[in-house]
Design a protein around this motif. Structure first.
Motif, mmCIF file in Angstrom:
data_model
loop_
_atom_site.group_PDB
_atom_site.id
_atom_site.type_symbol
_atom_site.label_atom_id
_atom_site.label_comp_id
_atom_site.label_asym_id
_atom_site.label_seq_id
_atom_site.Cartn_x
_atom_site.Cartn_y
_atom_site.Cartn_z
ATOM 1 N N ASP A 401 0.836 -1.199 0.000
ATOM 2 C CA ASP A 401 0.000 0.000 0.000
ATOM 3 C C ASP A 401 0.871 1.250 0.000
ATOM 4 O O ASP A 401 0.602 2.209 -0.725
ATOM 5 N N ASP A 402 1.915 1.253 0.820
ATOM 6 C CA ASP A 402 2.775 2.427 0.897
ATOM 7 C C ASP A 402 3.611 2.597 -0.371
ATOM 8 O O ASP A 402 3.651 3.671 -0.972
ATOM 9 N N GLY A 405 1.501 3.566 -3.244
ATOM 10 C CA GLY A 405 1.087 4.964 -3.115
ATOM 11 C C GLY A 405 2.192 5.922 -3.536
ATOM 12 O O GLY A 405 1.938 6.931 -4.218
ATOM 13 N N THR A 409 1.843 8.349 -6.866
ATOM 14 C CA THR A 409 2.013 9.798 -6.756
ATOM 15 C C THR A 409 2.990 10.294 -7.809
ATOM 16 O O THR A 409 2.751 11.291 -8.502
ATOM 17 N N CYS A 420 -4.716 4.019 -1.925
ATOM 18 C CA CYS A 420 -3.736 3.119 -1.301
ATOM 19 C C CYS A 420 -3.478 3.528 0.145
ATOM 20 O O CYS A 420 -3.478 2.693 1.056
ATOM 21 N N TYR A 421 -3.253 4.812 0.357
ATOM 22 C CA TYR A 421 -2.962 5.278 1.712
ATOM 23 C C TYR A 421 -4.163 5.107 2.644
ATOM 24 O O TYR A 421 -3.995 4.922 3.854
ATOM 25 N N MET A 424 -4.195 2.065 4.864
ATOM 26 C CA MET A 424 -3.200 1.919 5.914
ATOM 27 C C MET A 424 -3.718 2.488 7.233
ATOM 28 O O MET A 424 -4.329 3.558 7.268
ATOM 29 N N VAL A 427 -0.347 6.173 8.065
ATOM 30 C CA VAL A 427 0.439 6.546 6.889
ATOM 31 C C VAL A 427 1.797 7.054 7.363
ATOM 32 O O VAL A 427 1.868 7.954 8.190
ATOM 33 N N SER A 431 5.084 9.450 3.344
ATOM 34 C CA SER A 431 3.925 9.413 2.465
ATOM 35 C C SER A 431 2.880 10.457 2.840
ATOM 36 O O SER A 431 2.018 10.786 2.024
ATOM 37 N N LEU A 432 2.947 10.999 4.051
ATOM 38 C CA LEU A 432 2.089 12.136 4.380
ATOM 39 C C LEU A 432 2.422 13.313 3.478
ATOM 40 O O LEU A 432 1.543 14.063 3.049
ATOM 41 N N LEU A 435 0.679 12.703 0.358
ATOM 42 C CA LEU A 435 -0.761 12.946 0.473
ATOM 43 C C LEU A 435 -1.079 14.423 0.274
ATOM 44 O O LEU A 435 -2.104 14.768 -0.336
#
Length: 495
Positions: A401-402, A405, A409, A420-421, A424, A427, A431-432, A435
């Motif tokens: 997922d991470d 993601g 992106t 994807c995020y 989780m 997160v 990955s924040l 986002l």
């Protein structure tokens, strides 16, 4: 042509939907509705069109269509099908891609090795039966003739009364290996059987009684027997390659196995370090332990706030492992992983390609190479690689997922990255940042500001450009991070 969307594949000729855990049961009408939505992903399809196509010449109540749409939303991520009020329905998931039907079925024998049961009556001996399972997975995974499901997914079935056919369907394999280990004193009995999942027929079974100090010979024999049954033409290669023993020191091996258990957990992998250090202390020539320690040092690099001091020891550990065994796949992985975050892309590519050549079935090697492809301007190739990794280890959810993601992106597929995020529980910091970028690019300024607030909470006192440098600046193309910095500044100024 089949249609692939995200981790799903619609096999139109067979009227079958395949998901990340195997076939998804659809009614005939639901299949036709989904097929129509996927064929026109950019259109809002009216209810009239759906009725005319799915129920031609038949008068049905409107809620019948709603029932089928509801069923699809329960079987798929709910956000994939949206209602456009007053108009109809629209597909809103990952972009469907047309693929050849032949690409679905693996040309190699696919195998799932279930955790061997510990029949010793002592929970502390689980490491011993786990080691037997780990050895078989590792050895079988070295051969390109097989697609071997990784340890992390196989171990989801540990300690359960498993229906072989159901397990095979969830793992997407043709063959299942299961067995047990009974350790009494200094003797061990290993029982193993190979099962054809389609018929649940026992193809082969055997048991071994050995002195404990002969455990690696047992692993070799089992590996060779299973492999020979599945691909007789590889017998000579197996006989020559399956005899490499990781260590003759059983205590070192115990620590190594405990480390592997931790390394399989996304946010706990760096906790494997003390066990690996104990393993190499007990056996300084334990190449696999040195190699895994090199990988863990690089994992610490980004789990412990991006301290580059961790990367030099990672390279040293990798070098030690490869001096002891030039064909240790994780030694090459550790080297490539560290070089990637040192932005030494050519060296990273050489090492990761060698790791893949040595063990093409290892999902973690495939995952790290996917990151490398992402950071070197090849996100589409990276998505192919991460999908291959997930095929081999479908239950390692956090990793995929991470990583997926991150790659989505980079590819500009922002809605898919957010989806994807959303899967989780937590997160990660790096990955924040992504986002924030995804929400901003979609015009979702409030969500972008909320994500940025979470980023700042992790980095009190740091400027936004410093945060991007720490979390994201590993792209070969400097323009990527320049754009990310500008987006974070823009979101901050609008807050």
């Amino acid at each position: 042509m089949d249609l692939e969307f995200g981790t799903y594949r619609l096999k139109r000729a067979e009227r079958l939907l395949l998901g990340p855990q195997g076939p998804v049961e659809l009614s005939a009408r639901s299949f036709e509705i989904l097929s129509m939505l996927l064929e026109r992903p950019d259109d809002v399809i009216s209810k009239t069109e759906l009725f005319d196509s799915v129920w031609p010449g038949v008068v049905v109540e409107e809620n019948t269509l709603q029932v089928h749409i509801s069923a699809l939303r329960k079987l798929l991520p709910a956000e994939m099908i949206v209602t456009v009020h007053g108009r109809g329905y629209k597909y809103a998931g990952p972009k469907p891609l047309a693929v050849t039907a032949e690409a679905v079925a693996p040309s190699r024998a696919s195998i799932g090795v279930l955790p061997f049961d510990n029949m010793s009556g002592d929970p502390e001996q689980d490491y011993f039966s786990d080691g037997m399972t780990e050895g078989i997975i590792t050895q079988l995974g070295k051969f390109r003739e097989f697609l071997v499901i990784a340890r992390n997914s196989s171990f989801q079935f540990r300690g359960k009364a498993n229906d072989v056919a159901e397990v095979a369907k969830k793992l997407g394999v043709q063959y299942v290996v299961e067995g047990s280990v009974r350790k009494i004193g200094n003797r061990v009995r290993v029982t193993v059987q190979l099962i054809d999942a389609s018929s649940t027929a026992h193809i082969w079974g055997e048991h071994y009684d050995r002195e404990l100090d002969d455990i690696f010979a047992i692993q070799d024999e089992i590996t060779q027997m299973i492999a020979a049954r599945l691909a007789r033409q590889t017998r000579i290669a197996i006989a020559s390659r399956a005899r490499a023993r990781p260590t003759d020191n059983m205590s070192a091996y115990e620590f190594y196995l405990r480390a592997l258990q931790l390394a399989a957990v996304y946010d706990a992998a760096h906790e494997a370090e003390p066990f690996l250090r104990q393993a190499v202390k007990l056996d300084p020539r334990f190449a696999a332990a040195h190699a895994m320690l090199g990988v863990v040092e690089t994992l610490k690099f980004f789990w412990v706030f991006y301290n580059p001091d961790y990367l030099r020891p990672a390279l040293e550990m990798a070098e030690t492992a490869l001096q002891l065994d030039p064909d240790e796949a994780y030694g090459h992985l550790a080297s490539g992983f560290a070089h990637l975050y040192l932005r030494q892309f050519r060296q990273a590519e050489i090492s990761l390609d060698r790791a893949i050549a040595l063990n093409p079935n290892d999902p973690f090697i495939l995952s790290i190479r996917a990151l490398f492809l992402n950071y070197t301007d090849r996100p589409d190739e990276a998505l192919v690689e991460i999908t291959e990794a997930q095929r081999r280890d479908p239950y390692a959810v956090g990793w995929y997922d991470d990583f997926r993601g991150i790659i989505l992106t980079t590819a500009g597929r922002y809605s898919e990255a957010i989806a994807c995020y959303a899967k989780m529980a937590d997160v990660p910091r790096w990955s924040l940042v992504r986002l924030v970028v995804c929400h901003f690019e979609l015009g979702e300024i409030k969500q972008a500001q909320d994500a940025l607030a979470n980023v700042k909470a992790h980095y009190p006192g740091l400027r936004l450009d410093e945060i991007v440098d720490a979390e994201v600046d590993y792209y070969r193309d400097a323009a990527v991070c320049t754009r990310y910095r500008a987006i974070l500044q823009r979101v901050d100024s609008e807050g």
